[in-house]
Design an enzyme around this catalytic site. Structure first.
Site, mmCIF file in Angstrom:
data_model
loop_
_atom_site.group_PDB
_atom_site.id
_atom_site.type_symbol
_atom_site.label_atom_id
_atom_site.label_comp_id
_atom_site.label_asym_id
_atom_site.label_seq_id
_atom_site.Cartn_x
_atom_site.Cartn_y
_atom_site.Cartn_z
ATOM 1 N N HIS A 115 0.816 -1.215 0.000
ATOM 2 C CA HIS A 115 0.000 0.000 0.000
ATOM 3 C C HIS A 115 0.843 1.255 0.000
ATOM 4 O O HIS A 115 1.861 1.343 0.668
ATOM 5 C CB HIS A 115 -1.067 0.002 1.102
ATOM 6 C CG HIS A 115 -0.556 0.078 2.514
ATOM 7 N ND1 HIS A 115 -0.276 1.265 3.134
ATOM 8 C CD2 HIS A 115 -0.328 -0.877 3.437
ATOM 9 C CE1 HIS A 115 0.105 1.027 4.383
ATOM 10 N NE2 HIS A 115 0.098 -0.261 4.592
ATOM 11 N N HIS A 142 2.934 2.977 12.871
ATOM 12 C CA HIS A 142 1.929 4.035 13.051
ATOM 13 C C HIS A 142 2.386 5.142 14.003
ATOM 14 O O HIS A 142 1.559 5.790 14.647
ATOM 15 C CB HIS A 142 0.579 3.470 13.535
ATOM 16 C CG HIS A 142 -0.077 2.553 12.541
ATOM 17 N ND1 HIS A 142 -1.316 1.978 12.767
ATOM 18 C CD2 HIS A 142 0.318 2.104 11.328
ATOM 19 C CE1 HIS A 142 -1.643 1.224 11.727
ATOM 20 N NE2 HIS A 142 -0.666 1.270 10.843
ATOM 21 N N ASP A 169 3.373 -6.150 3.461
ATOM 22 C CA ASP A 169 2.908 -5.094 4.370
ATOM 23 C C ASP A 169 3.201 -5.451 5.824
ATOM 24 O O ASP A 169 2.335 -5.388 6.683
ATOM 25 C CB ASP A 169 1.399 -4.838 4.166
ATOM 26 C CG ASP A 169 0.895 -3.661 5.011
ATOM 27 O OD1 ASP A 169 1.730 -2.860 5.478
ATOM 28 O OD2 ASP A 169 -0.324 -3.562 5.222
ATOM 29 N N GLU A 184 -4.946 1.922 2.442
ATOM 30 C CA GLU A 184 -5.161 0.691 3.218
ATOM 31 C C GLU A 184 -5.519 1.056 4.645
ATOM 32 O O GLU A 184 -6.365 0.448 5.269
ATOM 33 C CB GLU A 184 -3.888 -0.168 3.189
ATOM 34 C CG GLU A 184 -4.015 -1.512 3.925
ATOM 35 C CD GLU A 184 -3.615 -1.441 5.398
ATOM 36 O OE1 GLU A 184 -3.946 -2.377 6.147
ATOM 37 O OE2 GLU A 184 -3.000 -0.452 5.821
ATOM 38 N N GLU A 185 -4.846 2.088 5.170
ATOM 39 C CA GLU A 185 -4.893 2.351 6.612
ATOM 40 C C GLU A 185 -6.279 2.737 7.142
ATOM 41 O O GLU A 185 -6.634 2.400 8.250
ATOM 42 C CB GLU A 185 -3.902 3.478 6.971
ATOM 43 C CG GLU A 185 -2.441 3.165 6.665
ATOM 44 C CD GLU A 185 -1.854 2.112 7.585
ATOM 45 O OE1 GLU A 185 -2.600 1.536 8.400
ATOM 46 O OE2 GLU A 185 -0.637 1.852 7.473
ATOM 47 N N ASP A 229 5.958 1.042 7.152
ATOM 48 C CA ASP A 229 4.538 0.826 6.840
ATOM 49 C C ASP A 229 4.052 1.908 5.901
ATOM 50 O O ASP A 229 3.570 2.926 6.347
ATOM 51 C CB ASP A 229 3.728 0.813 8.127
ATOM 52 C CG ASP A 229 2.288 0.418 7.895
ATOM 53 O OD1 ASP A 229 1.964 -0.073 6.804
ATOM 54 O OD2 ASP A 229 1.475 0.603 8.821
HETATM 55 ZN ZN LIG Z 1 0.515 -1.221 6.403
#
Ligand SMILES: [Zn+2]
Length: 465
Positions: A275, A416, A348, A320-321, A287
């Site tokens: 992603h 994140h 991912d 995606e998130e 990420d």
């Molecule tokens: Zn991810």
């Protein structure tokens, strides 16, 4: 003489089967080649570094999101991919605004905190209330509403460090469902201990999911040391906390899935996905710039072997998130050719090395996956597992998935958070993962006897599950 040579041939076949399983010598030498970098190739690390440096945070609907799409188009084009294009995706657009989370009693202290993705705002002056501590949504469900009414619920569950992400999976319901459960019980706001394994003072964001028809309450995560502070204060007295946050929902925005191909002999497709988006607070090196780098580099390496039998299609998914918009849009846009998707794979899980091979393939094909795992010196995991989130939309439609599980032991330290930066990338892990993805994609794209079945959708296989 004829009988003898037939016998010899039979013995040779048996020996071959013993030594190489279902993999032909040619295929095994291809796999060896694919696992090593070619001189001068642009590797996954350089690609991830480029995305983070030239774009940075790229949250759905933000200016960075558009810059990421343009980065992907120019990068795939420059590397010689064919049919490079963007496919429109409608994404939600949420802005976090500012946040203050502070302890008012028994001690005046300010916490490091971050709003959960999708959180509603508080009133301008914030919400102040006494804190109720629970470990998990399950524990909260068991409490009478009277015990929760008017409180700020704090979910204190910890994220266990594991290689396969199961510790994260066990902890994450506090973030995803916690605020909805707390709202249903009459709570005014939610705080959680960050879902993550880091001990630093960066709080971890991530999506929360409200329930239809239930009141929406503000929700934020505390960094791990600030969660410790709150828990120490709670040992001696009731704690009052004030939460003020100004997030707002800005409706919908335009984004895109970016696609590039290495055309094969047939129009059957092996899809390599990652992603393109990240959370707003982070450059998202692990990420998922790492995954973007892995799938592009793996496809590039495959192209060295010449034209593949099946088309290798790299898909860099939008958003995606915050709702898997890109994965869902892809299935809608490609409904007519879903049957031509032979195998899907997704990267991912950061930049660690691949250590295990899982799958969601026809039972009849699982022995081949086990043989591949042995050949690539990986553990053979489980068949029928959930894998990539974006390609999960294709898996739900019956498309087989090969899952190269990367070691996620340190991934959730920075996941994140603002601290997911280029220096946190595992260079060697990326190089190894690129080789494994290239090798797996090669097998999936080949027409060799015994491998073809992997391409038959589960529903079409007599031994399918
Ligand atoms: Zn991810």
């Amino acid at each position: 003489v004829r009988v003898a040579s037939l016998l010899l041939a039979a013995v040779a076949l048996a020996a071959c089967a013993l030594l190489g399983g279902p993999l032909s010598p040619e295929l095994r030498s291809d796999l060896d080649l694919l696992r090593g970098a070619a001189p001068g190739e642009i590797g996954a690390y350089a690609l991830a570094e480029s995305l983070v440096t030239e774009v940075g945070p790229r949250f759905a609907g933000s200016p960075g999101d558009g810059r990421a799409v343009r980065w992907a188009l120019r990068t795939l084009t420059a590397l010689g991919f064919r049919n490079v294009h963007a496919e429109p995706v409608t994404v939600p657009h949420w802005e976090r605004g500012a946040i203050v989370v502070e302890m008012r009693a028994p001690y005046a202290q300010r916490f490091e905190a971050v709003a959960l993705g999708g959180s509603v705002a508080t009133p301008r002056d914030g919400i102040e209330a006494e804190v109720l501590v629970v470990a998990s949504p399950d524990e909260l469900e068991k409490l009478p509403a009277a015990a929760v009414q008017g409180r700020i619920v704090y979910f204190g569950g910890r994220t266990e460090r594991t290689s396969d992400g199961t510790g994260y999976n066990r902890a994450v319901p506090a973030r995803r469902q916690g605020p909805a459960v707390a709202a249903r019980k009459g709570a005014r706001a939610v705080l959680i201990r960050s879902i993550g394994t880091g001990a630093h003072r960066f709080a971890h964001t991530g999506a929360t999911k409200y329930e239809e028809g239930t009141r929406r309450i503000p929700a934020a995560a505390l960094s791990a040391p600030d969660a410790d502070l709150l828990e120490r204060a709670l040992r001696s007295a009731p704690v009052r906390v004030r939460v003020a946050l100004s997030a707002r929902d800005r409706g919908e925005a335009r984004s895109a899935n970016v696609i590039g191909e290495i055309p094969g002999v047939t129009d059957e497709i092996v899809l390599l996905g990652a992603h393109l988006d990240s959370w707003d607070v982070t450059p998202g090196a692990n990420d998922d710039a790492a995954g973007v780098g892995i799938v592009i580099a793996a496809a590039q390496r495959l192209a060295r072997l010449g034209k593949p039998y099946r088309t290798i299609r790299v898909v860099l998914f939008a958003n995606e998130e915050f709702g898997v918009s890109g994965g869902k849009a892809y299935v809608r846009a490609h409904a007519a050719e879903l049957g031509r998707h032979a195998v899907v794979m997704e990267a991912d899980s950061g930049s660690g090395p691949v250590f295990r091979l899982n799958g969601d393939v026809a039972e009849a094909d699982w022995p081949l996956v086990e043989a591949l795992a042995a050949e690539l010196r990986l553990e053979a995991g489980l068949n029928g597992k959930d894998g990539g989130v974006d390609v999960g939309e294709l898996r739900k439609q019956g498309v087989p998935e090969l899952q190269a599980a990367q070691d996620a032991g340190v991934y959730f330290d920075v996941h994140h958070t603002a601290d997911d930066t280029v220096d946190k990338l595992d260079r060697e892990g990326l190089a190894q993962a690129t080789g494994v993805f290239a090798a797996l994609a090669h097998v999936a794209s080949e027409d060799a006897p015994g491998l073809r079945r992997l391409a038959v959708a589960r529903t079409a296989s007599p031994a399918g599950k």
